[in-house]
Scaffold this active site. Sequence first.
Site, mmCIF file in Angstrom:
data_model
loop_
_atom_site.group_PDB
_atom_site.id
_atom_site.type_symbol
_atom_site.label_atom_id
_atom_site.label_comp_id
_atom_site.label_asym_id
_atom_site.label_seq_id
_atom_site.Cartn_x
_atom_site.Cartn_y
_atom_site.Cartn_z
ATOM 1 N N LYS A 22 8.240 1.346 -16.860
ATOM 2 C CA LYS A 22 8.039 1.470 -18.302
ATOM 3 C C LYS A 22 9.334 1.174 -19.046
ATOM 4 C CE LYS A 22 4.952 4.325 -19.710
ATOM 5 N NZ LYS A 22 4.406 5.630 -19.427
ATOM 6 N N ARG A 91 8.225 10.157 -21.770
ATOM 7 C CA ARG A 91 7.267 9.479 -20.889
ATOM 8 C C ARG A 91 7.892 9.179 -19.546
ATOM 9 N NH1 ARG A 91 3.313 6.615 -24.137
ATOM 10 N NH2 ARG A 91 3.607 7.264 -26.287
ATOM 11 N N GLY A 100 -1.197 7.634 -14.044
ATOM 12 C CA GLY A 100 -1.759 8.961 -14.271
ATOM 13 C C GLY A 100 -1.186 10.046 -13.381
ATOM 14 N N MET A 102 2.053 11.106 -13.133
ATOM 15 C CA MET A 102 3.130 11.934 -13.660
ATOM 16 C C MET A 102 2.914 12.189 -15.140
ATOM 17 S SD MET A 102 6.331 10.653 -11.520
ATOM 18 C CE MET A 102 6.085 9.061 -12.206
ATOM 19 N N ARG A 330 3.102 -4.073 -18.364
ATOM 20 C CA ARG A 330 3.356 -4.166 -16.919
ATOM 21 C C ARG A 330 2.387 -5.171 -16.318
ATOM 22 N NH1 ARG A 330 0.663 1.708 -15.528
ATOM 23 N NH2 ARG A 330 -1.389 1.103 -16.244
ATOM 24 N N HIS A 445 -10.722 3.505 19.374
ATOM 25 C CA HIS A 445 -11.630 2.460 19.844
ATOM 26 C C HIS A 445 -12.560 2.016 18.720
ATOM 27 C CE1 HIS A 445 -15.331 0.938 21.754
ATOM 28 N NE2 HIS A 445 -14.462 0.346 22.564
ATOM 29 N N SER A 734 2.890 -13.402 24.872
ATOM 30 C CA SER A 734 2.175 -12.879 23.709
ATOM 31 C C SER A 734 2.464 -11.378 23.631
ATOM 32 C CB SER A 734 0.675 -13.126 23.855
ATOM 33 O OG SER A 734 0.005 -12.557 22.759
ATOM 34 N N CYS A 802 -0.369 -10.483 19.668
ATOM 35 C CA CYS A 802 -1.813 -10.277 19.593
ATOM 36 C C CYS A 802 -2.183 -8.804 19.443
ATOM 37 C CB CYS A 802 -2.518 -10.893 20.801
ATOM 38 S SG CYS A 802 -2.059 -10.119 22.356
ATOM 39 N N TYR A 822 3.097 -17.986 16.536
ATOM 40 C CA TYR A 822 1.827 -17.625 15.903
ATOM 41 C C TYR A 822 1.626 -16.118 15.895
ATOM 42 C CZ TYR A 822 -0.083 -16.871 20.608
ATOM 43 O OH TYR A 822 -0.320 -16.395 21.873
HETATM 44 C C1 PEP Z 1 -1.852 -4.778 23.046
HETATM 45 O O1 PEP Z 1 -1.535 -3.945 23.884
HETATM 46 O O2 PEP Z 1 -1.225 -4.994 22.005
HETATM 47 C C2 PEP Z 1 -3.064 -5.585 23.250
HETATM 48 C C3 PEP Z 1 -3.359 -6.558 22.416
HETATM 49 O O3 PEP Z 1 -3.857 -5.226 24.275
HETATM 50 P P1 PEP Z 1 -4.939 -4.046 24.185
HETATM 51 O O4 PEP Z 1 -4.951 -3.529 22.803
HETATM 52 O O5 PEP Z 1 -6.214 -4.654 24.619
HETATM 53 O O6 PEP Z 1 -4.369 -3.093 25.194
#
Ligand code: PEP
Length: 855
Positions: A22, A91, A100, A102, A330, A445, A734, A802, A822
Site C-alpha cells: 500500500k 492502514r 482483509g 490485518m 495494486r 498414495h 533421473s 521424476c 528435463y
Molecule cells: C522417486 O522416488 O522420486 C520416484 C519418482 O519414485 P517413486 O515415487 O515411485 O518411489
Amino acid sequence: MSRFVFDFDEPSGGGRELLGGKGIGLAEMTLLGLPVPAGFTITTDACRAYMKENELPEGLEAEVERHVRRLEQRTGKRFGDDADPLLVSVRSGAAISMPGMMDTILNLGLNDDAAEGLAGRTGNPRFAYDSYRRLIQMFGEVVDGIDAHRFEDALTELKERRNARQDTDLGADDLRELVATYREIYPTFPSDAREQLLRAVRAVFDSWNTPRAQVYRRANDIPDDLGTAVNVVQMVFGNKGERSGTGVAFTRDPSTGEQGVFGEFLANAQGEDVVAGIRTPQPLETMRDTMPDAYAQLLETMRRLEEHYRDMQDVEFTVEDDALYMLQTRAAKRTAAAALKAAVDMTDEGLISREEAVTRIDPAQLDQLLHPTIDPNARLDVAGKGLNASPGAASGGIVFDADTAVERAKDGPVILVRWETTPDDIHGMIAAQGILTVHGGMTSHAAVVARGMGKPCVAGCEDLSLDDGVARIGGRELHEGDVITIDGGTGRVFVGEVPLVAPRLNEDFETVLGWADDVRRLKVRANADTPDDAARAREFGAQGIGLCRTEHMFFGAERLPVMQEMILADTEEGRRSALDRLLPFQQADFEGIFEAMTGLPVTIRLLDPPLHEFLPSEDQVTDEKVRARIRGLHEQNPMLGLRGCRLGLVYPEIYEMQVRAIARAARTVGAGAVVEIMHPLVGFAEELRRLRELTERVWDEEAGDVPRLIGTMVELPRACMRAGEIAEHADFFSFGTNDLTQTTLGVSRDDAEGKFLTRYLNDGVLERNPFEVLDQDGVGGLMRIAVERGRATKPELKLGICGEHGGEPSSVAFCHRLGLDYVSCSPYRVPLARLAAAQAALEEAGSAQYVAAGG
Ligand code: PEP
Ligand code: MG
C-alpha cells in the site's frame, strides 16, 4: 541514523519490502501526480524492530511526531485540535498483500470536543458524529479487542427504535446518542489524538501476528518475518453526503480478464461499509450519472495506472464532495482465465512483451483451468476439510472399497472414501470421480496417484470418521450411495451435490504456453503409466515420458494372481513360468505407450516396490504355506528393504522378463519407439554395472541394434556421492526426489505427514513441506554433487527429475539452474512446468522482472 518514516512524496530507496504494497502504491501515485491524500508510511523495518523487542523502536515516536507536523503544515489543520481537527487513517500494508487479514482504523484524532468542532466547521453534524462513532468502534475492536457485536447490536437497536432501515437514515442527534452508548460500551477510549495514533500503530504491528494472519501466510507461503508497514493518511470523507462515497475498481474484469473497468461504489459511506457488507454497493457505472466528473477522472486515473504498472490494477478510492482521491493501487488478484486473457490482450495492446506476458501468470494457478471447479456462485455448506491433495471438484455417491467403486460406477459417478488407499485400490480409484481419505498427506498414495490421474482428491480429512460402512462428517451420518462433493483444490468436503463448472482450455492458454515454449530450455516430460495418460500428457505438451512406473501393470484382475504365483513360487523355474505368462501383458502395455508417445522418449522403470505389496495380508489367507511365505517377506522397514534394483539382482528373471517385454514392444512398434530403460534405487556402481549387463544381454537377444538408453534413478544419497562411478554405467540419471528426500532427511514420506511433519510446519520448524517443495539446500545440494560428478565422468550424460517436485514451480526453477535436461511430472502439471521452466529461463536471462499477480 536509520529512518523509520517517509512521507509519500519522499524517496525512500526501499521499495515494496520497506514500504509495503500500500505504501509503495501511495508513493508512486503521488509521484505520478495523481490525487492522493497527504500522508506518510512507517516502514516494515519499524515493525520488525517492534516485533523483536515488543516495544516501539527508539526514536520512532519523535519521527512520527515530525511527520505529523509536516502533515499539519500541508493540510493547514492541527492534529488534536478541537475546532478544526486534522483526522487521519491508519492502514496496514505488508509487502505481499494479505487481503482483509490485518487492521485499519479510520477517523483518528476525534474526541468529544473535536467532534463538536468538526460538526461546526463543516456545518454537518451528522457527518461528524458518524465519523466519531466509527472511530470508537474500530479503535475499540482493533486496539482493545472489544467484541464488534456489542457495537453492532447497539446500532441495530437504535435503528429499530428509530424505524431506520439503513445507517444513512439516522440523523445527527441519533448518532450523537449512539456515540454516548458506544462510550459506555468502551469507557477507556482515549481522547488524546497522539495517544490514539501511537496505540493504533502498535495495534497494526500486532495484527501481523494474529492467528488468522498466520494461517493466511502459511496457506500462501508468505514468510513470517516480513512484518507490515503502517500508512498514516489524511482522512478524506466518503460519508459527507450524497456527493461523496467510496469504491473499489479493477482495470479489467478480474474473473474473465475482459477489457473495461469493473467495480462497485457506495455513496455516502466509508470503506469498511463495503467490506463489511452492511450495505449493498452499486455497480461502478452508477457514478457516471451521479458524479460524472469524478467518474471520468477515475477512468482516466485507472488508465494511467495500468499504463504505468503495465499490469491489471485493483484500486480503492473515495470521493469527497465530488473530488476524487486514490487510496490504494495494486496488481489485481485474478483468476487463471483472467490472468491469461489480460496477458494476451496487454501484449496485443503493446503494453507488455511476450516474455513479460509469460512472467505474469502464476504457474500454480493453471491448475484451475484443467479441472472442473465449484461454481463460484453456488451457496455452500462445508461439512469438513482436509488437504487439497489433487485439484478439481467432483460429486458422486460414496463407496467404501475399490470393488464397489467399480461396480457402482457403472450406474453413476462415485467418490471413493477410504481410511487411506494402497496400490490394491487402484481400480477403484480409476473408476471413481474423486478420492477422499481420512488419513495421509500431500504425498500419500491417494494424493500422488490422484494427481497423476488428474482426479480430485482430498486427503487427511480428519473431520471424517469411518466405521463399518458409515461415514460421519459435519454432524451427518452417511451410507454407501449418499452423495458428497469434494473440492481437491481447497480440501473442502460438502454433503450433497454442488454445482460445478467445466474446465475451459482456451486460446489464451495455448497462446501464452506457446510463448513459454519459445523461451524455455528445460524439456518437460510426464510421469505416465498408461496409453491414456500418455495421450493426455501429449495434449498438454509433454515431450516424452520421464517415468513409466511398471508396478501398476501387475494389478489387473487377470494379472495379479499370476504375479502372486510368481512371488510365492519356491524355485526359479516356478517364477519363470509365471513371468512367461505376465510377459505378453507387459508387452501390450508398452506397445500402447510407445504408440501414444511415438517419436518421443519413454523412460520405463523396472519393478520397484517390495513384493509384499502384491500379496494379501496374512489374515486374509488360510493356506499355511502361503502364510509362511507372506511372513517371510515381511520387513520392518520395507522402503529400505528388498526393493528397487535389489529385486533385479536377487530375482534377475523379473527384470529379464521386463526388458524382454520392452524390447519386443519396441520392435513391434518400430522407429517411433524411443526407449530408455531405468533401474531404480541404485546406490552402488556395481549394482548398475551388473544390471546393465543383464539389460544389454536380453536386449541384444530380442532387439539387436534397435537403439535404447540404459540409465538409473538417483534416489539415494550414496548414489549422489558416487555419481562419478555410477555414471560409467549410465546413459542418463533421473533424480527420484521422493525417495531422495525421504532418505536424505531420514523422514518417511508415508508416515511423517499426518504426524510430526504437519506439526513442524505449523510450528515453523520447517517452512515448506519437503515432499512438495524441493529442499534445495539439503536434497538439492546432493543433486548438485551428482550432476557435477556424473558429468565429469560423462559430459553427455542426460539428466532429469521424476519425483513429485518435477511439477512444482520453485523446484522446476531450481532444476533449470542446476542444468538438468528435463523435468517430468504428472500429465496435469505439464502446462505448469512448461510455464515455470520458461519463467526460470527468463529470470536467468534477466530480460523480464517477475511480477507475481496480486503482489
Ligand atoms: C522417486 O522416488 O522420486 C520416484 C519418482 O519414485 P517413486 O515415487 O515411485 O518411489
Ligand atoms: Mg523412488
